[in-house]
Motif scaffolding. Structure first.
Motif, PDB file in Angstrom:
ATOM      1  N   THR A   1      -8.534  -0.567   0.853  1.00 39.88           N
ATOM      2  CA  THR A   1      -9.440  -0.524  -0.296  1.00 39.88           C
ATOM      3  C   THR A   1      -8.759  -0.430  -1.659  1.00 39.88           C
ATOM      4  O   THR A   1      -9.297  -0.932  -2.635  1.00 39.88           O
ATOM      5  CB  THR A   1     -10.441   0.642  -0.172  1.00 39.88           C
ATOM      6  OG1 THR A   1      -9.714   1.867  -0.057  1.00 39.88           O
ATOM      7  CG2 THR A   1     -11.344   0.445   1.034  1.00 39.88           C
ATOM      8  N   SER A   2      -7.615   0.185  -1.759  1.00 42.76           N
ATOM      9  CA  SER A   2      -6.959   0.350  -3.069  1.00 42.76           C
ATOM     10  C   SER A   2      -5.465   0.037  -2.974  1.00 42.76           C
ATOM     11  O   SER A   2      -4.623   0.929  -3.108  1.00 42.76           O
ATOM     12  CB  SER A   2      -7.143   1.786  -3.560  1.00 42.76           C
ATOM     13  OG  SER A   2      -8.503   2.087  -3.714  1.00 42.76           O
ATOM     14  N   PRO A   3      -5.110  -1.221  -2.764  1.00 47.96           N
ATOM     15  CA  PRO A   3      -3.682  -1.556  -2.634  1.00 47.96           C
ATOM     16  C   PRO A   3      -2.942  -1.440  -3.968  1.00 47.96           C
ATOM     17  O   PRO A   3      -3.550  -1.550  -5.037  1.00 47.96           O
ATOM     18  CB  PRO A   3      -3.716  -3.010  -2.160  1.00 47.96           C
ATOM     19  CG  PRO A   3      -4.995  -3.558  -2.695  1.00 47.96           C
ATOM     20  CD  PRO A   3      -5.968  -2.406  -2.652  1.00 47.96           C
ATOM     21  N   LYS A   4      -1.651  -1.226  -3.880  1.00 46.83           N
ATOM     22  CA  LYS A   4      -0.786  -1.253  -5.071  1.00 46.83           C
ATOM     23  C   LYS A   4      -0.686  -2.677  -5.605  1.00 46.83           C
ATOM     24  O   LYS A   4      -0.597  -2.886  -6.811  1.00 46.83           O
ATOM     25  CB  LYS A   4       0.618  -0.756  -4.720  1.00 46.83           C
ATOM     26  CG  LYS A   4       0.717   0.700  -4.395  1.00 46.83           C
ATOM     27  CD  LYS A   4       2.173   1.012  -4.063  1.00 46.83           C
ATOM     28  CE  LYS A   4       2.441   2.486  -4.019  1.00 46.83           C
ATOM     29  NZ  LYS A   4       3.875   2.761  -3.822  1.00 46.83           N
ATOM     30  N   ALA A   5      -0.655  -3.638  -4.681  1.00 48.88           N
ATOM     31  CA  ALA A   5      -0.590  -5.058  -5.046  1.00 48.88           C
ATOM     32  C   ALA A   5      -1.249  -5.862  -3.930  1.00 48.88           C
ATOM     33  O   ALA A   5      -1.243  -5.449  -2.773  1.00 48.88           O
ATOM     34  CB  ALA A   5       0.857  -5.494  -5.228  1.00 48.88           C
ATOM     35  N   SER A   6      -1.802  -7.009  -4.298  1.00 47.93           N
ATOM     36  CA  SER A   6      -2.489  -7.874  -3.343  1.00 47.93           C
ATOM     37  C   SER A   6      -2.027  -9.311  -3.540  1.00 47.93           C
ATOM     38  O   SER A   6      -1.935  -9.783  -4.677  1.00 47.93           O
ATOM     39  CB  SER A   6      -4.001  -7.781  -3.580  1.00 47.93           C
ATOM     40  OG  SER A   6      -4.692  -8.646  -2.721  1.00 47.93           O
ATOM     41  N   TYR A   7      -1.723  -9.995  -2.439  1.00 44.51           N
ATOM     42  CA  TYR A   7      -1.210 -11.363  -2.490  1.00 44.51           C
ATOM     43  C   TYR A   7      -2.027 -12.240  -1.530  1.00 44.51           C
ATOM     44  O   TYR A   7      -2.316 -11.825  -0.419  1.00 44.51           O
ATOM     45  CB  TYR A   7       0.261 -11.400  -2.080  1.00 44.51           C
ATOM     46  CG  TYR A   7       1.122 -10.421  -2.848  1.00 44.51           C
ATOM     47  CD1 TYR A   7       1.644 -10.747  -4.093  1.00 44.51           C
ATOM     48  CD2 TYR A   7       1.405  -9.160  -2.322  1.00 44.51           C
ATOM     49  CE1 TYR A   7       2.437  -9.851  -4.800  1.00 44.51           C
ATOM     50  CE2 TYR A   7       2.196  -8.256  -3.009  1.00 44.51           C
ATOM     51  CZ  TYR A   7       2.710  -8.603  -4.254  1.00 44.51           C
ATOM     52  OH  TYR A   7       3.488  -7.713  -4.946  1.00 44.51           O
ATOM     53  N   THR A   8      -2.342 -13.463  -1.952  1.00 46.11           N
ATOM     54  CA  THR A   8      -3.179 -14.341  -1.133  1.00 46.11           C
ATOM     55  C   THR A   8      -2.683 -15.783  -1.096  1.00 46.11           C
ATOM     56  O   THR A   8      -3.377 -16.653  -0.587  1.00 46.11           O
ATOM     57  CB  THR A   8      -4.627 -14.350  -1.672  1.00 46.11           C
ATOM     58  OG1 THR A   8      -4.609 -14.810  -3.029  1.00 46.11           O
ATOM     59  CG2 THR A   8      -5.257 -12.971  -1.605  1.00 46.11           C
ATOM     60  N   ASP A   9      -1.503 -16.065  -1.614  1.00 45.26           N
ATOM     61  CA  ASP A   9      -1.053 -17.452  -1.802  1.00 45.26           C
ATOM     62  C   ASP A   9      -0.514 -18.146  -0.556  1.00 45.26           C
ATOM     63  O   ASP A   9      -0.270 -19.345  -0.572  1.00 45.26           O
ATOM     64  CB  ASP A   9      -0.011 -17.528  -2.915  1.00 45.26           C
ATOM     65  CG  ASP A   9       1.250 -16.735  -2.609  1.00 45.26           C
ATOM     66  OD1 ASP A   9       1.322 -16.080  -1.556  1.00 45.26           O
ATOM     67  OD2 ASP A   9       2.180 -16.770  -3.438  1.00 45.26           O
ATOM     68  N   GLY A  10      -0.279 -17.410   0.540  1.00 47.13           N
ATOM     69  CA  GLY A  10       0.213 -18.019   1.775  1.00 47.13           C
ATOM     70  C   GLY A  10       1.723 -18.060   1.899  1.00 47.13           C
ATOM     71  O   GLY A  10       2.253 -18.245   2.991  1.00 47.13           O
ATOM     72  N   ASN A  11       2.421 -17.902   0.803  1.00 45.31           N
ATOM     73  CA  ASN A  11       3.896 -17.864   0.807  1.00 45.31           C
ATOM     74  C   ASN A  11       4.314 -16.839  -0.245  1.00 45.31           C
ATOM     75  O   ASN A  11       4.796 -17.188  -1.319  1.00 45.31           O
ATOM     76  CB  ASN A  11       4.477 -19.241   0.498  1.00 45.31           C
ATOM     77  CG  ASN A  11       5.970 -19.296   0.765  1.00 45.31           C
ATOM     78  OD1 ASN A  11       6.500 -18.532   1.564  1.00 45.31           O
ATOM     79  ND2 ASN A  11       6.646 -20.201   0.087  1.00 45.31           N
TER      80      ASN A  11
ATOM     81  N   VAL B   1       0.830  -1.207   0.000  1.00 43.82           N
ATOM     82  CA  VAL B   1       0.000   0.000   0.000  1.00 43.82           C
ATOM     83  C   VAL B   1       0.865   1.258   0.000  1.00 43.82           C
ATOM     84  O   VAL B   1       2.087   1.203   0.154  1.00 43.82           O
ATOM     85  CB  VAL B   1      -0.948   0.015   1.230  1.00 43.82           C
ATOM     86  CG1 VAL B   1      -1.943  -1.137   1.175  1.00 43.82           C
ATOM     87  CG2 VAL B   1      -0.160  -0.021   2.534  1.00 43.82           C
ATOM     88  N   THR B   2       0.209   2.392  -0.130  1.00 39.86           N
ATOM     89  CA  THR B   2       0.880   3.687  -0.030  1.00 39.86           C
ATOM     90  C   THR B   2       1.134   4.031   1.431  1.00 39.86           C
ATOM     91  O   THR B   2       0.579   3.391   2.334  1.00 39.86           O
ATOM     92  CB  THR B   2       0.010   4.801  -0.645  1.00 39.86           C
ATOM     93  OG1 THR B   2      -1.188   4.915   0.148  1.00 39.86           O
ATOM     94  CG2 THR B   2      -0.324   4.515  -2.099  1.00 39.86           C
ATOM     95  N   ARG B   3       1.906   5.049   1.651  1.00 40.61           N
ATOM     96  CA  ARG B   3       2.176   5.503   3.017  1.00 40.61           C
ATOM     97  C   ARG B   3       0.882   5.900   3.724  1.00 40.61           C
ATOM     98  O   ARG B   3       0.642   5.534   4.875  1.00 40.61           O
ATOM     99  CB  ARG B   3       3.149   6.688   2.979  1.00 40.61           C
ATOM    100  CG  ARG B   3       3.406   7.303   4.326  1.00 40.61           C
ATOM    101  CD  ARG B   3       4.313   8.499   4.208  1.00 40.61           C
ATOM    102  NE  ARG B   3       4.442   9.184   5.473  1.00 40.61           N
ATOM    103  CZ  ARG B   3       5.127  10.279   5.649  1.00 40.61           C
ATOM    104  NH1 ARG B   3       5.766  10.829   4.650  1.00 40.61           N
ATOM    105  NH2 ARG B   3       5.188  10.849   6.830  1.00 40.61           N
ATOM    106  N   GLU B   4       0.052   6.638   3.032  1.00 41.91           N
ATOM    107  CA  GLU B   4      -1.204   7.097   3.634  1.00 41.91           C
ATOM    108  C   GLU B   4      -2.101   5.916   3.996  1.00 41.91           C
ATOM    109  O   GLU B   4      -2.680   5.863   5.088  1.00 41.91           O
ATOM    110  CB  GLU B   4      -1.937   8.042   2.680  1.00 41.91           C
ATOM    111  CG  GLU B   4      -3.218   8.592   3.256  1.00 41.91           C
ATOM    112  CD  GLU B   4      -3.943   9.549   2.320  1.00 41.91           C
ATOM    113  OE1 GLU B   4      -5.113   9.845   2.594  1.00 41.91           O
ATOM    114  OE2 GLU B   4      -3.339   9.997   1.320  1.00 41.91           O
ATOM    115  N   ALA B   5      -2.210   4.937   3.099  1.00 39.46           N
ATOM    116  CA  ALA B   5      -3.036   3.758   3.378  1.00 39.46           C
ATOM    117  C   ALA B   5      -2.448   2.963   4.542  1.00 39.46           C
ATOM    118  O   ALA B   5      -3.192   2.441   5.381  1.00 39.46           O
ATOM    119  CB  ALA B   5      -3.137   2.881   2.132  1.00 39.46           C
ATOM    120  N   TYR B   6      -1.139   2.898   4.631  1.00 34.71           N
ATOM    121  CA  TYR B   6      -0.472   2.213   5.745  1.00 34.71           C
ATOM    122  C   TYR B   6      -0.835   2.884   7.069  1.00 34.71           C
ATOM    123  O   TYR B   6      -1.216   2.220   8.032  1.00 34.71           O
ATOM    124  CB  TYR B   6       1.043   2.240   5.515  1.00 34.71           C
ATOM    125  CG  TYR B   6       1.855   1.850   6.705  1.00 34.71           C
ATOM    126  CD1 TYR B   6       2.134   0.515   6.973  1.00 34.71           C
ATOM    127  CD2 TYR B   6       2.355   2.816   7.578  1.00 34.71           C
ATOM    128  CE1 TYR B   6       2.878   0.150   8.080  1.00 34.71           C
ATOM    129  CE2 TYR B   6       3.094   2.464   8.679  1.00 34.71           C
ATOM    130  CZ  TYR B   6       3.361   1.131   8.927  1.00 34.71           C
ATOM    131  OH  TYR B   6       4.090   0.781  10.029  1.00 34.71           O
TER     132      TYR B   6
END
Length: 177
Positions: free
Chosen positions: A86-96, A75-80
């Motif tokens: 709601t609007s991530p730069k990237a999203s990961y869900t694989d567990g590793n 995420v961005t600094r502000e989102a952090y």
């Protein structure tokens, strides 16, 4: 003579690729036994852990978590700061999840599971540019919003980089003369 010079040049190009990729590290979030989860106590912080490590351009950060029950959002600094998912730069869900750190400067991650970020499952780290890289300028000091991370001792890496450049120059010289 020309074919041996071509072989030397090819060998040196392969060496450059090999030596460039050897310097990359894989770092697991939280250390050897680390898991990407809500911290077990208020005394543990992913940011405190990250301040003790050095991350450089080309390294990989590894998040281990239960797939389907959690996720990692870059995420961005502000989102952090606001734990906004709601609007991530990237999203990961694989567990590793393995994320390549490809730019110098601060990088921000939060859990994608509702309420986890507010409970401390978030990470800010600072990526530095290796000293022997002439092609990746470092960020200006104003881009850093946290404590500075001391650069690694570059003596051995500098010597290795010099050897690669010297070998490349020698190979090109042999090719053309």
């Amino acid at each position: 003579m020309a074919s041996s010079s071509l072989l030397v040049t090819i060998f040196l190009c392969i060496s450059v690729f090999f030596f460039s990729s050897v310097n990359a590290n894989e770092v697991t979030v939280g250390g050897k036994s680390g898991d990407w989860k809500i911290p077990p106590s208020s005394s543990f912080s992913f940011n405190e852990w990250a301040q003790k490590a050095r991350f450089k351009v080309g390294d990989f950060i590894v998040f281990k978590y239960e797939a389907g029950k959690d996720s990692v959002l870059q995420v961005t600094r502000e989102a952090y700061e606001k734990c906004n998912t709601t609007s991530p730069k990237a999203s990961y869900t694989d567990g590793n999840t393995k994320v390549k750190l490809d730019q110098a400067g601060p990088v921000y991650f939060v859990s994608g599971t509702e309420g986890h970020c507010q409970k401390g499952q978030k990470l800010r780290l600072v990526v530095i540019t290796p000293r022997n890289s002439a092609f990746s300028p470092g960020p200006s000091p104003s881009e850093f919003d946290g404590p500075a991370v001391a650069p690694t001792s570059g003596a051995a890496k500098l010597a290795g980089g010099f050897s690669v450049v010297f070998g490349l120059v020698l190979g090109l010289w042999a090719f053309f003369f």
